[in-house]
Enzyme design. Structure first.
Site, PDB file in Angstrom:
ATOM      1  N   ASP A  79       0.819  -1.210   0.000  1.00 20.00           N
ATOM      2  CA  ASP A  79       0.000   0.000   0.000  1.00 20.00           C
ATOM      3  C   ASP A  79       0.851   1.258   0.000  1.00 20.00           C
ATOM      4  OD1 ASP A  79       0.796  -0.773   2.596  1.00 20.00           O
ATOM      5  OD2 ASP A  79      -0.683   0.551   3.500  1.00 20.00           O
ATOM      6  N   GLU A 146       0.066  -1.294   5.609  1.00 16.98           N
ATOM      7  CA  GLU A 146       1.166  -0.818   6.450  1.00 16.98           C
ATOM      8  C   GLU A 146       0.973   0.628   6.873  1.00 16.98           C
ATOM      9  OE1 GLU A 146       5.230   0.994   7.209  1.00 16.98           O
ATOM     10  OE2 GLU A 146       3.691   1.521   5.736  1.00 16.98           O
TER      11      GLU A 146
END
Length: 480
Positions: A79, A146
């Site tokens: 991400d 994350e």
């Protein structure tokens, strides 16, 4: 022109990075980019597995003759932070990034670039798809979510991994090797206030601040960047009997807020006085904020009447913002002076129809050192009458300067580049801390090419650091 000391530019890495940049990948919406990685794994006959959290492990067979070498984990997150400037029309859930090159840097057009951690993902994929790379058996770990709290790593099924050596490619200063990272946690503070209609003689206004640099609340917290929440609260501190109506400032717990708006009511006289001192406020801030923040601006525009908090409740909110600790709270006594041991980030405020939500986070190397800060912030919240919801913390990665992997990495850097690398710990929440807690025996080293402005629309990747980063990564894999 590529440097003569590197055998080749990482064509596979650049190709994968471009493909990743064209796939929207906000936190919690990584399905499409994960499918891209799975497609690459299948095209190269590599087995893969997903865990219940959505993390992906790709198993890459060793190069011929290296089958009996120990397995190496290469770890990155899929991400990216999704931040753009106010004048940029971009939907991070549907639109590809628009890339450009300026003065030796790769960046995106008024949005985050996603080099954090897309360049690491691209390097891991390039290792798999470039047949010239010699390597032992590999486990390519791609985690999810994350950037909004390390959720993928926290939920990782570590039984999918067998390697005892891990290379994390999520740090942002070339020629530096990282052997430790901060832990962290945070809060969402909330409250609800009764509303009233504006009294006679009051007018409603919108105060907007924009143009700050913003940035990563860990690795850039010591740069003393301006915080839009703090500055907007400062603007209203001298407005007599101000009544708040709404606010929207900041985007995420790990981003220093760079812009925002506050709507409020006051007398016409107070509004005029505020408007007259806006430029002096900006001039004052430019006197001590870093040059990256000097494009900041303030504007004040009238609004139609809005429901308001009382003057007392408004003062309570503004006092909380003024007293809330933000920035570096302690520096390391053992490492260079710019390594922050303890910090807090006043990150985000939403006030709408009387409902307030304030988000903040803190980072630490020593959890015990963070306890007084945590108690102080929660004490402020209680004094302000807010409800407190703690955001689950995550462990730090305590530096191991006797690591065999570090010794090998330092020696290789010396041989390849003729200099000792800097060995550091980072004041940011790398997933390494969580992974180390799940696999205590794993030896970890983190490194990457140079990235600046992570978590902000000025995020950029220094292009000439990518070839040596790739050369180092592939040489280290060949040794391992």
């Amino acid at each position: 022109m590529k440097p003569a000391t590197y055998p080749s530019d990482p064509e596979h890495l650049w190709e994968h990075f471009y493909c990743i940049s064209q796939i929207p990948r906000p936190s919690k919406a990584e399905d499409a980019v994960r499918d891209y990685v799975i497609g690459q794994a299948q095209a190269h006959d590599c087995r893969w597995q997903l865990d219940a959290t959505g993390n992906l492990v790709v198993y890459v067979p060793a190069s011929p003759g290296r089958e009996h070498h120990g397995t190496v984990i290469i770890q990155n997150h899929l991400d990216m932070v999704t931040v753009k400037t106010g004048d940029k029309a971009h939907d991070f859930f549907t639109d590809p990034l628009s890339l450009k090159v300026e003065d030796g840097w790769l960046l995106a057009d008024r949005t985050t670039l996603g080099a954090d951690n897309g360049v690491g993902c691209a390097a891991a994929l390039a290792v798999m798809t470039d047949t010239d790379v010699q390597h032992p058996p590999l486990e390519l770990l791609f985690t999810v979510d994350e950037e909004t709290g390390l959720g993928g790593a926290l939920g990782l099924d570590a039984s999918l991994l067998s390697g005892e050596v891990m290379l994390n490619l999520d740090t942002e200063d070339w020629h530096e090797l990282y052997v430790g990272c901060a832990g962290g946690g945070g809060w969402i503070l909330s409250g609800r206030y009764p509303l009233q209609q504006p009294a006679a003689g009051l007018s409603c206004w919108c105060l907007e601040l924009k143009g700050l640099a913003g940035g990563h609340s860990g690795i850039e917290i010591h740069h003393q960047l301006g915080n839009a929440l703090k500055l907007l609260a400062e603007c209203l501190a001298e407005v007599d009997a101000v009544q708040l109506a709404g606010a929207s400032v900041g985007v995420a717990h790990n981003v220093i807020p760079r812009e925002g708006t506050v709507s409020f009511a006051c007398t016409q006289t107070e509004a005029q006085a505020l408007e007259e001192r806006l430029q002096s406020l900006v001039d004052c801030w430019r006197g001590y904020l870093p040059p990256a923040d000097h494009a900041l601006s303030l504007s004040l525009v009238p609004l139609a009447p809005l429901p308001l908090l009382s003057a007392a409740d408004s003062q309570r909110v503004l006092a909380l913002l003024a007293a809330f600790p933000h920035g570096a709270q302690a520096y390391s006594l053992a490492q260079p002076a710019d390594l922050v041991d303890l910090s807090s980030n006043l990150a985000r405020l939403q006030l709408r129809e009387g409902a307030l939500e304030l988000e903040a986070s803190y980072r630490f190397f020593n959890a015990g050192q963070a306890l007084p800060l945590r108690a102080g912030i929660e004490g402020l919240a209680r004094l302000a009458g807010l409800d407190i919801r703690r955001i689950d913390g995550y462990p730090g990665w305590q530096p191991d300067f006797a690591s065999p992997l570090l010794a090998r990495g330092k020696a290789l850097h010396q041989r390849l580049f003729g200099s000792e690398p800097a060995v550091k710990a980072i004041h940011a929440g790398l997933e390494c801390g969580i992974l180390k807690s799940k696999k205590p025996d794993v030896d970890i080293l983190s490194f990457g090419p140079t990235i600046r402005g992570a978590h902000s629309p000025t995020e950029r990747l220094r292009i000439d650091t990518v070839p040596p980063f790739w050369h180092y990564l592939t040489a280290l894999l060949a040794e391992l």
